[in-house]
Design a protein around this motif. Structure first.
Motif, mmCIF file in Angstrom:
data_model
loop_
_atom_site.group_PDB
_atom_site.id
_atom_site.type_symbol
_atom_site.label_atom_id
_atom_site.label_comp_id
_atom_site.label_asym_id
_atom_site.label_seq_id
_atom_site.Cartn_x
_atom_site.Cartn_y
_atom_site.Cartn_z
ATOM 1 N N ARG A 17 32.852 42.161 37.367
ATOM 2 C CA ARG A 17 33.718 41.508 36.393
ATOM 3 C C ARG A 17 35.079 41.245 37.023
ATOM 4 O O ARG A 17 35.413 41.806 38.058
ATOM 5 C CB ARG A 17 33.850 42.358 35.148
ATOM 6 C CG ARG A 17 34.520 43.691 35.372
ATOM 7 C CD ARG A 17 34.519 44.489 34.068
ATOM 8 N NE ARG A 17 35.097 45.786 34.247
ATOM 9 C CZ ARG A 17 36.392 46.060 34.122
ATOM 10 N NH1 ARG A 17 37.239 45.122 33.802
ATOM 11 N NH2 ARG A 17 36.848 47.282 34.301
ATOM 12 N N ARG A 18 35.836 40.421 36.404
ATOM 13 C CA ARG A 18 37.177 40.123 36.910
ATOM 14 C C ARG A 18 38.094 41.312 36.681
ATOM 15 O O ARG A 18 37.962 42.029 35.702
ATOM 16 C CB ARG A 18 37.736 38.899 36.220
ATOM 17 C CG ARG A 18 36.980 37.658 36.583
ATOM 18 C CD ARG A 18 37.556 36.468 35.874
ATOM 19 N NE ARG A 18 36.724 35.332 36.160
ATOM 20 C CZ ARG A 18 37.179 34.212 36.713
ATOM 21 N NH1 ARG A 18 38.443 34.094 36.998
ATOM 22 N NH2 ARG A 18 36.368 33.223 36.940
ATOM 23 N N LEU A 19 39.019 41.480 37.571
ATOM 24 C CA LEU A 19 39.985 42.572 37.494
ATOM 25 C C LEU A 19 41.255 42.062 36.833
ATOM 26 O O LEU A 19 41.841 41.068 37.265
ATOM 27 C CB LEU A 19 40.300 43.089 38.902
ATOM 28 C CG LEU A 19 41.320 44.193 39.011
ATOM 29 C CD1 LEU A 19 40.767 45.471 38.389
ATOM 30 C CD2 LEU A 19 41.656 44.439 40.469
ATOM 31 N N ARG A 20 41.674 42.748 35.762
ATOM 32 C CA ARG A 20 42.938 42.409 35.082
ATOM 33 C C ARG A 20 44.016 43.324 35.640
ATOM 34 O O ARG A 20 44.050 44.511 35.337
ATOM 35 C CB ARG A 20 42.809 42.589 33.579
ATOM 36 C CG ARG A 20 41.884 41.561 32.928
ATOM 37 C CD ARG A 20 41.729 41.812 31.440
ATOM 38 N NE ARG A 20 42.997 41.958 30.762
ATOM 39 C CZ ARG A 20 43.586 41.016 30.031
ATOM 40 N NH1 ARG A 20 43.012 39.855 29.878
ATOM 41 N NH2 ARG A 20 44.745 41.254 29.443
ATOM 42 N N LEU A 21 44.893 42.764 36.460
ATOM 43 C CA LEU A 21 45.935 43.522 37.138
ATOM 44 C C LEU A 21 47.296 43.135 36.565
ATOM 45 O O LEU A 21 47.676 41.966 36.572
ATOM 46 C CB LEU A 21 45.897 43.233 38.637
ATOM 47 C CG LEU A 21 46.892 43.967 39.515
ATOM 48 C CD1 LEU A 21 46.651 45.473 39.452
ATOM 49 C CD2 LEU A 21 46.783 43.463 40.939
ATOM 50 N N ALA A 22 48.029 44.135 36.057
ATOM 51 C CA ALA A 22 49.390 43.908 35.586
ATOM 52 C C ALA A 22 50.339 44.187 36.749
ATOM 53 O O ALA A 22 50.245 45.233 37.386
ATOM 54 C CB ALA A 22 49.706 44.831 34.419
ATOM 55 N N VAL A 23 51.223 43.263 37.027
ATOM 56 C CA VAL A 23 52.191 43.398 38.120
ATOM 57 C C VAL A 23 53.590 43.411 37.509
ATOM 58 O O VAL A 23 53.965 42.497 36.770
ATOM 59 C CB VAL A 23 52.054 42.252 39.144
ATOM 60 C CG1 VAL A 23 53.058 42.418 40.265
ATOM 61 C CG2 VAL A 23 50.632 42.193 39.693
ATOM 62 N N VAL A 24 54.354 44.467 37.826
ATOM 63 C CA VAL A 24 55.699 44.635 37.279
ATOM 64 C C VAL A 24 56.659 44.851 38.436
ATOM 65 O O VAL A 24 56.394 45.668 39.321
ATOM 66 C CB VAL A 24 55.758 45.851 36.324
ATOM 67 C CG1 VAL A 24 57.153 46.015 35.754
ATOM 68 C CG2 VAL A 24 54.722 45.728 35.221
ATOM 69 N N ALA A 38 53.989 48.183 25.814
ATOM 70 C CA ALA A 38 53.675 46.756 25.924
ATOM 71 C C ALA A 38 52.685 46.512 27.057
ATOM 72 O O ALA A 38 51.753 45.708 26.919
ATOM 73 C CB ALA A 38 54.951 45.955 26.140
ATOM 74 N N LEU A 39 52.876 47.211 28.162
ATOM 75 C CA LEU A 39 51.960 47.075 29.295
ATOM 76 C C LEU A 39 50.552 47.511 28.901
ATOM 77 O O LEU A 39 49.570 46.813 29.165
ATOM 78 C CB LEU A 39 52.464 47.896 30.484
ATOM 79 C CG LEU A 39 51.587 47.861 31.717
ATOM 80 C CD1 LEU A 39 51.759 46.547 32.450
ATOM 81 C CD2 LEU A 39 51.911 49.013 32.635
ATOM 82 N N LEU A 40 50.434 48.657 28.236
ATOM 83 C CA LEU A 40 49.127 49.149 27.811
ATOM 84 C C LEU A 40 48.480 48.217 26.793
ATOM 85 O O LEU A 40 47.254 48.080 26.760
ATOM 86 C CB LEU A 40 49.247 50.565 27.255
ATOM 87 C CG LEU A 40 49.581 51.643 28.283
ATOM 88 C CD1 LEU A 40 49.863 52.969 27.594
ATOM 89 C CD2 LEU A 40 48.461 51.787 29.308
ATOM 90 N N ALA A 41 49.290 47.550 25.966
ATOM 91 C CA ALA A 41 48.757 46.610 24.980
ATOM 92 C C ALA A 41 48.097 45.403 25.645
ATOM 93 O O ALA A 41 47.244 44.749 25.038
ATOM 94 C CB ALA A 41 49.861 46.155 24.030
ATOM 95 N N LEU A 42 48.453 45.130 26.883
ATOM 96 C CA LEU A 42 47.826 44.040 27.636
ATOM 97 C C LEU A 42 46.402 44.394 28.067
ATOM 98 O O LEU A 42 45.651 43.522 28.498
ATOM 99 C CB LEU A 42 48.659 43.689 28.868
ATOM 100 C CG LEU A 42 50.045 43.116 28.606
ATOM 101 C CD1 LEU A 42 50.814 42.981 29.911
ATOM 102 C CD2 LEU A 42 49.933 41.772 27.903
ATOM 103 N N VAL A 43 46.060 45.670 28.002
ATOM 104 C CA VAL A 43 44.753 46.206 28.383
ATOM 105 C C VAL A 43 44.376 45.809 29.820
ATOM 106 O O VAL A 43 43.317 45.246 30.071
ATOM 107 C CB VAL A 43 43.651 45.785 27.384
ATOM 108 C CG1 VAL A 43 42.381 46.588 27.607
ATOM 109 C CG2 VAL A 43 44.113 45.918 25.956
ATOM 110 N N PRO A 44 45.257 46.114 30.780
ATOM 111 C CA PRO A 44 44.909 45.813 32.167
ATOM 112 C C PRO A 44 43.938 46.855 32.718
ATOM 113 O O PRO A 44 43.824 47.959 32.190
ATOM 114 C CB PRO A 44 46.264 45.897 32.880
ATOM 115 C CG PRO A 44 47.000 46.934 32.108
ATOM 116 C CD PRO A 44 46.583 46.724 30.673
ATOM 117 N N ASP A 45 43.254 46.498 33.797
ATOM 118 C CA ASP A 45 42.397 47.460 34.498
ATOM 119 C C ASP A 45 43.232 48.377 35.381
ATOM 120 O O ASP A 45 42.828 49.500 35.669
ATOM 121 C CB ASP A 45 41.359 46.726 35.343
ATOM 122 C CG ASP A 45 40.382 45.950 34.480
ATOM 123 O OD1 ASP A 45 39.789 46.558 33.574
ATOM 124 O OD2 ASP A 45 40.223 44.734 34.711
#
Length: 81
Positions: A17-24, A38-45
């Protein structure tokens, strides 16, 4: 691979599956518990923090550390850290 390191498995019948990566990055003192929420609400991997946190103060790294256990987190230092 990054997916394998995060525990994402694939089989011949099911492609990865695609990886959802949050970059800050470049917070410069402007990151707190609300931003964690807010970051957790994005449901990143996973989350990648790319430096310039708080110009040598430890508050933001401590806040980021609270994410451990909720999702994989990696961080690097920036030129202001």
């Amino acid at each position: 691979s990054v997916l394998a390191a995060l525990g994402v498995r694939s089989t011949p019948a099911a492609p990865p599956r695609r990886l959802r990566l949050a970059v800050v990055g470049d917070c410069h003192g402007q990151y707190n518990e609300d931003d964690n929420a807010a970051l957790l609400a994005l449901v990143p991997d996973a989350a990648l923090f790319v430096g310039d946190y708080d110009n040598e103060a430890a508050d933001i790294p401590r806040t980021i550390a609270k994410l451990h256990g909720a999702l994989p987190v990696a961080s690097i230092m920036g030129n202001h850290d």
